[in-house]
Enzyme design. Structure first.
Site, PDB file in Angstrom:
ATOM      1  N   HIS C  56       0.828  -1.210   0.000  1.00 40.40           N
ATOM      2  CA  HIS C  56       0.000   0.000   0.000  1.00 40.40           C
ATOM      3  C   HIS C  56       0.865   1.265   0.000  1.00 40.40           C
ATOM      4  O   HIS C  56       0.366   2.345   0.290  1.00 40.40           O
ATOM      5  CB  HIS C  56      -0.897   0.049   1.235  1.00 40.40           C
ATOM      6  N   HIS C 218      -6.845  -4.401  -1.174  1.00 37.78           N
ATOM      7  CA  HIS C 218      -6.076  -5.645  -1.114  1.00 37.78           C
ATOM      8  C   HIS C 218      -6.249  -6.474  -2.371  1.00 37.78           C
ATOM      9  O   HIS C 218      -6.134  -7.697  -2.341  1.00 37.78           O
ATOM     10  CB  HIS C 218      -6.477  -6.464   0.110  1.00 37.78           C
TER      11      HIS C 218
END
Ligand SMILES: Nc1ncnc2c1ncn2[C@@H]1O[C@H](COP(=O)(O)OP(=O)(O)O)[C@@H](O)[C@H]1O
Ligand SMILES: Nc1ncnc2c1ncn2[C@@H]1O[C@H](COP(=O)(O)OP(=O)(O)O)[C@@H](O)[C@H]1O
Ligand SMILES: [Mg+2]
Ligand SMILES: [Mg+2]
Ligand SMILES: [Mg+2]
Ligand SMILES: [Mg+2]
Lengths: 330, 208, 330, 208
Positions: C56, C218
């Site tokens: 991320h 995700h």
């Protein structure tokens, strides 16, 4: 082709509307396609104007602001801006101390900025130019259009911008800009091509185990195609090309730049290898940037740019800057 | 050839470029940056608009307006180069209301000189010069040999077309394609291809 | 799969080496996988610790520094960090005033941070927690694991970090963090899936004219699949979802976040539409971020996060921050 | 079942998870985040290492060490959940050097309780509980019916396998898959699949 756009024809205008909405510190002339510092022209300060094709964001609009550019002129995607546009920007930022054009060495950019400089000269604006040509993948010879300008553009804009902010005269600002370019070298690698909205298909084809070495920033293929390999080895190829051209040593400013579609994680992995390579050569990355700074739309890949620092260049690099894409000290 | 002729030529180019836009862009994708078709489409659409909005009084005026519009609207390498070519050609024609084939040949020669001065390309460098130079020579030869205007324009178009195709085996030494080194071999130069198109449009208008 | 990595197994460690080399203002414990502020612990200051799966970036390591996090704990890719790691970070940043855990609401993150809080409690560190759950694509009901934490994490980290920097006590810092979360909403859209190094193939398949609406961060598919369309219409879908959940009004902090593979140009185009939508609703984007802040590896797409500002929140947002990915005022 | 038995069980899981790693990751890619196989592979490799480095003295010690290692190495949802399951099971066994089928059943029941407490999932929520709960029940029933250890472990493994497959038509209500809502239907839950694998490994060790 899937892109977050409204219409192929309105991509640049829509981008400028977004830039205007996001950055109150800028004044965006959507019609003439110019991104100005809100407080331009600054009386007595040398004005800095850069520009080039769109698709390299944050270059150039992201570098307009205190301590860097006074105006940026985005052209169509991968197409240099036009003379009128550049001339309007040039007269618009002239505070009486003249204007520096920072031009990447491409035939289109060179010709259009040249014409703009003539037009601005007619209006009584003194214009100097720094030509950026840092890409070692292209030999500068009779048989090429010369080296391309890539990552070093940002270094030139930052450092010349800092000197201009301090009140230095045009000749000095141009001198330091040329010095940055002379001390800078770049090399780029692509894992994937990019897709321009107008073309709608990738600019080249690349197999699942292939990479392109020595790419520019316009989606063109590189100098050679090679087998994909570990980051460490890819970095070695890139750094060897740079080191062959200008041996690395001493305090170095380093940028590991993503081409637009590369995860930041991978850029850090690349940076770790670049730093290790430098150390091997007795050089040190005393200042660095890791991220998307000079991109090619959605291309995956990276470029490395190095600049052999001097005390003056380090001081100017560290000077405050306040732009959408580069900010510190303010 | 009167003012109307030159305006029609520009309109014919506009249509031809529009039709060939994606083809030109694909040529540019192979050895450049995939924008040549869009660049010229944008430019010549603006030329057609400008000619309609400010109808020129002379052939030279038509070409100068076309050239200035290209410079103002295209950007890239081709904008200043084509723009200068048309402007120089137009300036050579001066105020004359009716252009002879010989005058046209001289005008295009001046256009070529403008491209050469600005871009520094020689024949064989794999640029638009490789199509424009033989076209200008063919036109001059036809005039010298005293053929009809139709024959002269035919010869120029054919020479441009041949010149464009002849760029395929060349290695580029100017413009973006030169960055590719030997990898530029085997592809037609997009600017040479668009020059052939421009001269083909001239032949088309001449044959009406 | 082509990635700039050395080895699938060393991705996180190699990234940390790069972060360490690039940012002298950080102290990176590569072995324990913790990115510390160099001057942590700061006596008397509440410590802020966040963390989560890697992939991320710049979240979370890019937000460590003055005015924001004291430490970040990156897990494996898309896998929450482990309790020992979080506990080591927690005790490492405790300056005696306690530590705030900023946790995105995922089962894995929640459980591992909970265990870490227990371990840290055993060591005498007072720990409070802010749970971030801003994603309106997921209903918070008995039938889900609750809303996901996405973009608002950055808002919470920045604003709570600013309050902690001012010397506020733990309860206050936690209170403002929760308030930011309560006032924030997000919605994400994907044009392409992402590819984790370990899986080697895209996490889902998406046709050339399809997009996923309501994605998380995700690589999971979204709530629904839809036909690709103009940026303006896609933005409307996203903003309607946010506005339905918490009507937009007044001064708003807005982030248009790229998922990692999206050109910045497209994010500006999206931002222009977001700003226009807000205006339609009588709201104004008075503060904004446009760029890659909370990514999903190489995914193309974006998320929008809004936060209804108050005077206090605006002041804390504007307070100086000095981290690799967010910096102003210093 | 002695300490060696439990250590062998863990080794058997390690091998089975390694072999099924990509399969588990693919299951997780469909309705989660594509890391379940890597997570468990990393975790059980560490378990095997830990058991080799610090050989446990009792069955309970083996399970507690396995559980703590999973908590320390896995992360994600499955790390704390499986880690707690093994820890709770191990703690239930206390210091006993030889475990009866009934004691094993009680231990796994404690493990299940730990998972339930931590994760809050009920049967039918499409999680590992859907495989673990029927396995624990089958084991208890086999003990109650007085079968052999082999029969009991067979029954538990079969029940776990059935439970895992039975998650396919379910809509997830816990974990990441719940974010997909109805789109989670039609896929096997990765955690239920790995639980089936763990109980299959138990049967394998029991049948030697
Ligand atoms: N120095 C030059 N002299 C003459 N023609 C040139 C030169 N450089 C480029 N060209 C021509 O311009 C064409 C490319 O035009 P275009 O794609 O529109 O611009 P750009 O290269 O800036 O993207 C080339 O195919 C070539 O024919
Ligand atoms: N609340 C819960 N209770 C029980 N099991 C759960 C819960 N949440 C998730 N799981 C299990 O964990 C599995 C996912 O594990 P893993 O992929 O390793 O972690 P993550 O979801 O954090 O990526 C799911 O398939 C499910 O069986
Ligand atoms: Mg171009
Ligand atoms: Mg081009
Ligand atoms: Mg995970
Ligand atoms: Mg998972």
């Amino acid at each position: 082709m899937k892109k977050l756009i409204n219409d192929v024809g309105s991509v640049v205008a829509d981008t400028l509307r977004g830039v205007a909405a996001a950055h109150p510190s800028l004044r965006v002339d959507v019609e003439n396609r110019i991104i100005f510092r809100r407080d331009a022209p600054r009386p007595g300060k040398v004005g800095l104007v850069s520009g080039g094709g769109s698709g390299h964001e944050p270059l150039h609009g992201g570098y307009v602001g205190y301590g860097m550019l006074d105006a940026a002129c985005p052209g169509e995607i991968f197409t240099s801006p036009v003379p009128d546009q550049i001339a309007t920007a040039t007269t618009g930022v002239d505070g009486g101390a003249g204007v520096l054009h920072i031009v990447k060495n491409y035939t289109g950019d060179v010709l259009n900025f040249e014409m703009a400089a003539e037009l601005s000269g007619d209006e009584g604006v003194e214009v100097a130019r720094v030509l950026v040509d840092d890409d070692v993948a292209v030999r500068d010879s009779l048989y090429t259009a010369g080296r391309r300008g890539t990552g070093a553009t940002l270094f030139v804009e930052k450092i010349a911008g800092a000197l201009a902010e301090s009140g230095a005269p045009l000749a000095e600002v141009a001198r330091v800009g040329r010095e940055v370019n002379d001390r800078s070298r770049s090399f780029g690698v692509a894992l994937t091509p990019c897709t321009t909205p107008a073309a709608g298909t990738p600019t080249f084809e690349l197999g699942d185990a292939e990479i392109e070495l020595g790419i520019g920033i316009h989606g063109e293929p590189g100098r050679t195609r090679a087998a994909h390999r570990e980051a460490r080895e890819i970095v070695r190829l890139a750094m060897d090309a740079i080191d062959d051209d200008l041996p690395l040593s001493g305090e170095t400013l380093v940028m590991v730049n993503g081409m637009g579609g590369t995860p930041l994680m991978e850029l850090y992995i690349v940076f770790a290898e670049v730093a290790a390579y430098l150390e091997e050569k007795g050089a040190t990355a005393v200042r660095s940037l890791v991220g998307d700074y000079v991109t090619s739309l959605d291309m995956q890949g990276f470029s490395v740019t190095t600049c052999a620092l001097t005390g003056e260049l380090t001081r100017l690099w560290d000077a405050p800057v306040e732009t959408p894409a580069l900010r510190w000290g303010r | 050839m009167d003012t109307r002729f030159f305006v029609t030529w520009m309109e014919e180019i506009t249509a031809a470029v529009r039709a060939a836009r994606d083809h030109l862009t694909r040529l540019d994708a192979a050895i450049g940056d995939a924008d040549h078709g869009t660049n010229l489409d944008r430019g010549f659409s603006a030329v057609a608009e400008a000619l309609a909005a400010r109808p020129p009084a002379t052939p030279g005026g038509a070409l100068v307006l076309a050239g200035s519009t290209l410079i103002r609207k295209v950007g890239g390498a081709s904008g200043p180069l084509y723009g200068t070519a048309f402007r120089e050609a137009g300036k050579t024609l001066g105020e004359t209301p009716e252009v002879s084939t010989a005058e046209l040949a001289a005008a295009l020669e001046a256009g070529l000189a403008g491209v050469r001065r600005l871009g520094g390309a020689e024949e064989g460098d794999k640029t638009m010069v490789d199509a424009l130079a033989p076209a200008v020579r063919a036109l001059a030869r036809a005039v010298h040999e005293g053929g009809t205007a139709g024959e002269a324009l035919d010869a120029a178009a054919a020479a441009a077309e041949d010149g464009a195709k002849a760029t395929i085996p060349l290695q580029a030494r100017k413009g973006r394609a030169s960055y590719l080194g030997p990898r530029s071999i085997g592809h037609e130069d997009p600017g040479a291809a668009s020059t052939a198109l421009i001269l083909d449009a001239l032949r088309t208008v001449g044959s009406r």
